[in-house]
Write a protein that holds these residues in place. Structure first.
Motif, short mmCIF file in Angstrom:
data_model
loop_
_atom_site.label_atom_id
_atom_site.label_comp_id
_atom_site.label_asym_id
_atom_site.label_seq_id
_atom_site.Cartn_x
_atom_site.Cartn_y
_atom_site.Cartn_z
N ARG A 16 -3.67 -6.53 1.28
CA ARG A 16 -3.54 -5.52 0.24
C ARG A 16 -4.95 -5.17 -0.23
N PHE A 17 -5.26 -3.88 -0.26
CA PHE A 17 -6.54 -3.45 -0.82
C PHE A 17 -6.28 -2.89 -2.21
N SER A 18 -7.03 -3.35 -3.18
CA SER A 18 -6.87 -2.70 -4.49
C SER A 18 -7.97 -1.66 -4.67
N ASP A 23 -2.89 0.03 -5.44
CA ASP A 23 -3.10 -0.83 -4.29
C ASP A 23 -2.61 -0.15 -3.02
N VAL A 24 -3.28 -0.48 -1.91
CA VAL A 24 -2.82 -0.04 -0.61
C VAL A 24 -2.41 -1.29 0.15
N VAL A 25 -1.17 -1.31 0.62
CA VAL A 25 -0.76 -2.42 1.47
C VAL A 25 -1.05 -1.99 2.90
N GLY A 44 -0.18 1.43 17.90
CA GLY A 44 0.42 2.05 16.72
C GLY A 44 -0.45 3.21 16.28
N PRO A 45 0.16 4.07 15.46
CA PRO A 45 -0.57 5.26 15.02
C PRO A 45 -1.77 4.91 14.15
N SER A 46 -2.64 5.88 14.00
CA SER A 46 -3.85 5.69 13.22
C SER A 46 -3.50 5.31 11.78
N GLY A 47 -4.18 4.32 11.25
CA GLY A 47 -3.98 3.93 9.86
C GLY A 47 -2.89 2.89 9.66
N CYS A 48 -2.35 2.33 10.75
CA CYS A 48 -1.27 1.36 10.57
C CYS A 48 -1.80 -0.05 10.37
N GLY A 49 -3.11 -0.21 10.30
CA GLY A 49 -3.66 -1.51 9.92
C GLY A 49 -4.13 -2.37 11.08
N LYS A 50 -4.35 -1.77 12.24
CA LYS A 50 -4.76 -2.55 13.40
C LYS A 50 -6.15 -3.15 13.20
N SER A 51 -7.08 -2.31 12.74
CA SER A 51 -8.44 -2.83 12.52
C SER A 51 -8.46 -3.85 11.40
N THR A 52 -7.64 -3.61 10.39
CA THR A 52 -7.56 -4.57 9.28
C THR A 52 -7.12 -5.93 9.79
N LEU A 53 -6.10 -5.94 10.65
CA LEU A 53 -5.60 -7.18 11.22
C LEU A 53 -6.69 -7.88 12.02
N PRO A 86 -16.21 -4.16 18.07
CA PRO A 86 -15.77 -3.22 17.05
C PRO A 86 -15.38 -1.87 17.65
N GLN A 87 -14.70 -1.08 16.81
CA GLN A 87 -14.15 0.19 17.27
C GLN A 87 -15.24 1.13 17.79
N HIS A 88 -16.39 1.14 17.12
CA HIS A 88 -17.54 1.88 17.65
C HIS A 88 -18.44 0.84 18.27
N ASP A 163 -11.26 -3.84 19.75
CA ASP A 163 -10.69 -2.79 18.91
C ASP A 163 -10.92 -1.43 19.56
N GLU A 164 -9.89 -0.87 20.15
CA GLU A 164 -9.97 0.41 20.83
C GLU A 164 -11.23 0.58 21.65
N PRO A 165 -11.42 -0.26 22.64
CA PRO A 165 -12.68 -0.20 23.37
C PRO A 165 -12.89 1.13 24.09
N THR A 196 -5.05 -0.45 20.89
CA THR A 196 -5.13 0.80 21.63
C THR A 196 -4.18 1.84 21.04
N HIS A 197 -4.46 3.10 21.37
CA HIS A 197 -3.59 4.21 21.01
C HIS A 197 -2.82 4.69 22.22
N ASP A 198 -3.19 4.10 23.37
CA ASP A 198 -2.83 4.72 24.64
C ASP A 198 -1.73 3.91 25.31
N1 ATP Z 1 -11.67 -1.53 2.65
C1 ATP Z 1 -10.55 -0.83 2.44
N2 ATP Z 1 -10.19 -0.45 1.20
C2 ATP Z 1 -9.05 0.24 0.98
N3 ATP Z 1 -8.20 0.62 1.94
C3 ATP Z 1 -8.50 0.30 3.22
C4 ATP Z 1 -9.69 -0.43 3.53
N4 ATP Z 1 -9.73 -0.62 4.87
C5 ATP Z 1 -8.62 -0.03 5.36
N5 ATP Z 1 -7.88 0.53 4.37
C6 ATP Z 1 -6.60 1.23 4.54
O1 ATP Z 1 -5.76 0.40 5.28
C7 ATP Z 1 -5.02 1.15 6.22
C8 ATP Z 1 -5.20 0.60 7.59
O2 ATP Z 1 -6.52 0.85 8.04
P1 ATP Z 1 -7.03 0.38 9.47
O3 ATP Z 1 -8.44 0.80 9.61
O4 ATP Z 1 -6.73 -1.04 9.65
O5 ATP Z 1 -6.12 1.26 10.43
P2 ATP Z 1 -6.14 1.36 12.01
O6 ATP Z 1 -4.77 1.07 12.48
O7 ATP Z 1 -7.24 0.55 12.58
O8 ATP Z 1 -6.42 2.91 12.24
P3 ATP Z 1 -7.24 3.60 13.44
O9 ATP Z 1 -6.33 3.61 14.61
O10 ATP Z 1 -7.49 4.97 12.93
O11 ATP Z 1 -8.47 2.80 13.65
C9 ATP Z 1 -5.45 2.59 6.05
O12 ATP Z 1 -4.49 3.25 5.30
C10 ATP Z 1 -6.76 2.50 5.32
O13 ATP Z 1 -6.90 3.60 4.49
#
Ligand code: ATP
Ligand code: MG
Lengths: 267, 292
Positions: A16-18, A23-25, A44-53, A86-88, A163-165, A196-198
């Motif tokens: 959870r990000f505050s 908050d954003v879960v 999964g689609p962009s923004g589903c939290g893959k990089s966060t995981l 990393p993604q980049h 992460d999305e190499p 991956t997205h692919d």
């Molecule tokens: N430091 C942060 N603070 C607040 N919200 C964040 C933070 N990092 C990520 N988020 C939110 O968490 C969600 C998941 O982000 P994340 O980067 O993990 O997605 P992703 O699946 O890797 O997307 P992409 O495929 O575009 O890389 C997004 O809605 C993003 O806005």
């Protein structure tokens, strides 16, 4: 270069990000298993939290809930337990290719010439022998990704987080690199977690695929890919391969439409 | 610096064993003849137009002075300035040496102070809050007005000049470096953290190299103040130097406007030279950047 792989297990991981406007879960209740030497993908689609995981598994961020076990242990400091791409590509512009690859060794206190001695065979073995002395700006996008990947591999970690190499590459280069990655991985033996997205990429490379849906990021289905290895480009035409692809596409659509209903039902 | 770079290359060649074959992506070191020619042509194209403009201005100036029979004590022509300055070279030459010493040592001190400030501002958050505003506020103090005091404190020797040059010059260096250190790629920082890099390693391997371009931008701005600051310090009190030389020419009876303006031109050329040297150091310090 034969590392044993690690067993990775996520149990109910949440993040959870505050922020200023509430908050954003980002991820919620994610269960995932990657066993010794397996190749596991997250799609999964962009923004589903893959990089966060990934950041949580790598130890860059702390989970708000759940457990991350590596070889059955829950470490409080996971930095260095896995190797992270990393993604980049994040190549350092001021280091030649060979020194970018040897970066992690130097940070561990290995002398530069020793780090180069160890990086060189890797570069030569995997098609970068000509570019050892080049600066990153002289490389094409595909070459940069190869360098970034070898930089990840050289540390001999039992778990690789990619992460999305190939996210930023064109289709032809991408297909080429998938085969290349397959080859390197089969020689390294580490456990791999790939984002991956692919669809085709996920099926081609993985033993198992986790499908995620966004907001909050959840695993909606798990697909086992039991296609024979070593895999070749020719297999992509195979009916079994196409069937797995089709199933994955179906699951992804389901994940997306579930999200659509969920989002639509919000006041 | 270049020796350093070469050792590095030699060590690399040794580690690698062979020199890699030519390839479009890994050019062999050293520009090809064609590349050199292109670089030369480019340089000619960047240098020639400003030179032409300067020549035209000087020609108009000379024409004006000659046609209108302007009193040379009021405004001498470039021709007279050049001749008089050349004839007075035994006097101006040592003055150049003295002022150059002040300017260069002052710049060295400015770099040291600028780097120390920048790194402390960057390293400690509480310092960032308190030190940065102080440094910014220090720039609102008219440093010229401080010059007499600096002389009172440190006497009439070399030290007050160095201090004044440093006071004038450290600010852009500090600001450039602070900004540069903050501009490091967060992905690269995270990557190094997953390799268990400590704070010092992050600074050395990522943040410092990525700050270098900003640092040099600041240094290039600073370096244009160096000679002027040294001369201001000399105006206030000195035995030797270009500032003293100019004061002497102004106080001469009759006034030697030609020598004053000659000294101004000399200072401009010296400043340009210092700027060019910094540009050279910049290129040597960042060998990874594509050749311009
Ligand atoms: N430091 C942060 N603070 C607040 N919200 C964040 C933070 N990092 C990520 N988020 C939110 O968490 C969600 C998941 O982000 P994340 O980067 O993990 O997605 P992703 O699946 O890797 O997307 P992409 O495929 O575009 O890389 C997004 O809605 C993003 O806005
Ligand atoms: Mg991402």
């Amino acid at each position: 270069m034969t590392v044993r792989g690690a067993n990775l297990e996520l149990r109910g991981v949440a993040k959870r990000f505050s922020g200023n406007d509430g908050d954003v879960v980002a991820v919620d209740g994610v269960d995932l298993v990657a066993r010794d030497g397996e190749f596991v993908s997250l799609i999964g689609p962009s923004g589903c939290g893959k990089s966060t995981l990934f950041n949580i598994v790598a130890g860059l961020e702390r989970a708000s809930g759940g457990h991350v076990l590596i070889n059955g242990e829950e470490l409080c400091d996971r930095l260095g337990a896995s190797a992270y791409m990393p993604q980049h590509d994040a190549l350092l512009d001021w280091r030649r290719v060979i020194d970018n690859v040897g970066l992690s060794l130097e940070l561990q206190g290995v002398r530069r010439d020793e780090a180069r001695r160890r990086a060189l065979p890797l570069l030569q073995r995997f098609g970068l022998g000509e570019f050892t002395r080049a600066w990153p700006w002289q490389l094409s996008g595909g070459m940069r990704q190869r360098v970034a990947f070898l930089r990840t591999v050289i540390a001999d970690r039992p778990l690789l987080l990619l992460d999305e190499p190939f996210g930023a590459l064109d289709g032809i280069t991408r297909a080429d690199l998938q085969q290349w990655l397959n080859q390197v991985w089969s020689e390294v033996g580490a456990t791999v977690l790939l984002v991956t997205h692919d669809i085709s990429e996920a099926v081609f490379l993985s033993d198992r695929i986790y499908v995620m849906s966004p907001r909050p990021g959840r695993v909606t289905s798990v697909i086992d890919v039991d296609l024979p290895r070593p895999r070749t480009a020719a297999q992509k035409e195979d009916t079994r391969f196409l069937a797995v692809e089709q199933r994955l596409r179906h699951e992804l659509n389901a994940a997306m439409s579930a999200w659509g209903e969920f989002a639509g039902s919000q006041p | 610096m270049s020796a350093l770079v070469r050792t590095d290359d030699a060590a690399l060649a040794e580690a690698v064993g062979t020199v890699p074959p030519a390839s479009p992506l890994a050019p062999t070191p050293g520009p090809s003849p064609a590349g050199r020619q292109r670089g030369f042509g480019r340089r000619v194209r960047t240098v020639v137009p400003p030179l032409l403009v300067i020549a035209a201005v000087l020609a108009l100036w000379q024409l004006f002075v000659t046609v209108r029979h302007v009193d040379p004590q009021l405004l001498p022509g470039p021709n007279l300035i050049a001749h008089s300055t050349w004839d007075d070279r035994v006097n101006i030459w040592p003055a150049i040496g003295v002022t150059t010493e002040e300017a260069v040592l002052g710049m060295a001190l400015a770099v040291i102070v600028g780097v120390v400030f920048a790194v402390s501002i960057d390293s400690f958050r509480p310092v960032r809050g308190s030190l940065y505003p102080i440094i910014v506020a220090s720039q609102t103090v008219p440093i010229i007005a401080l010059a007499p005091l600096v002389l009172v404190w440190w006497g009439f020797g070399l030290v007050p000049k160095i201090v004044l040059v440093a006071l004038f010059s450290f600010f852009p260096i500090s600001v450039g470096l602070v900004q540069g250190l903050a501009s490091a790629d967060p992905d690269a920082m995270n990557l190094l953290r997953t390799m268990r890099a400590n704070r010092f390693q992050l600074l050395r391997r990522v943040r410092f190299p990525s700050a270098l371009p900003h640092f040099f931008t600041g240094l290039k701005i600073s370096v244009t103040y160096a000679y002027s600051a040294a001369i201001v310090a000399e105006f206030v009190g000195a035995q030797q130097g270009l500032g003293v030389y100019m004061t002497t020419a102004i106080r001469a009876a009759p006034i030697r406007t030609d020598l004053v303006l000659g000294a101004v031109f000399v200072i401009a050329i010296l400043t340009l030279a210092l700027f060019a040297i910094v540009g050279l150091i910049e290129r040597l310090a960042m060998p990874w950047r594509p050749k311009p």
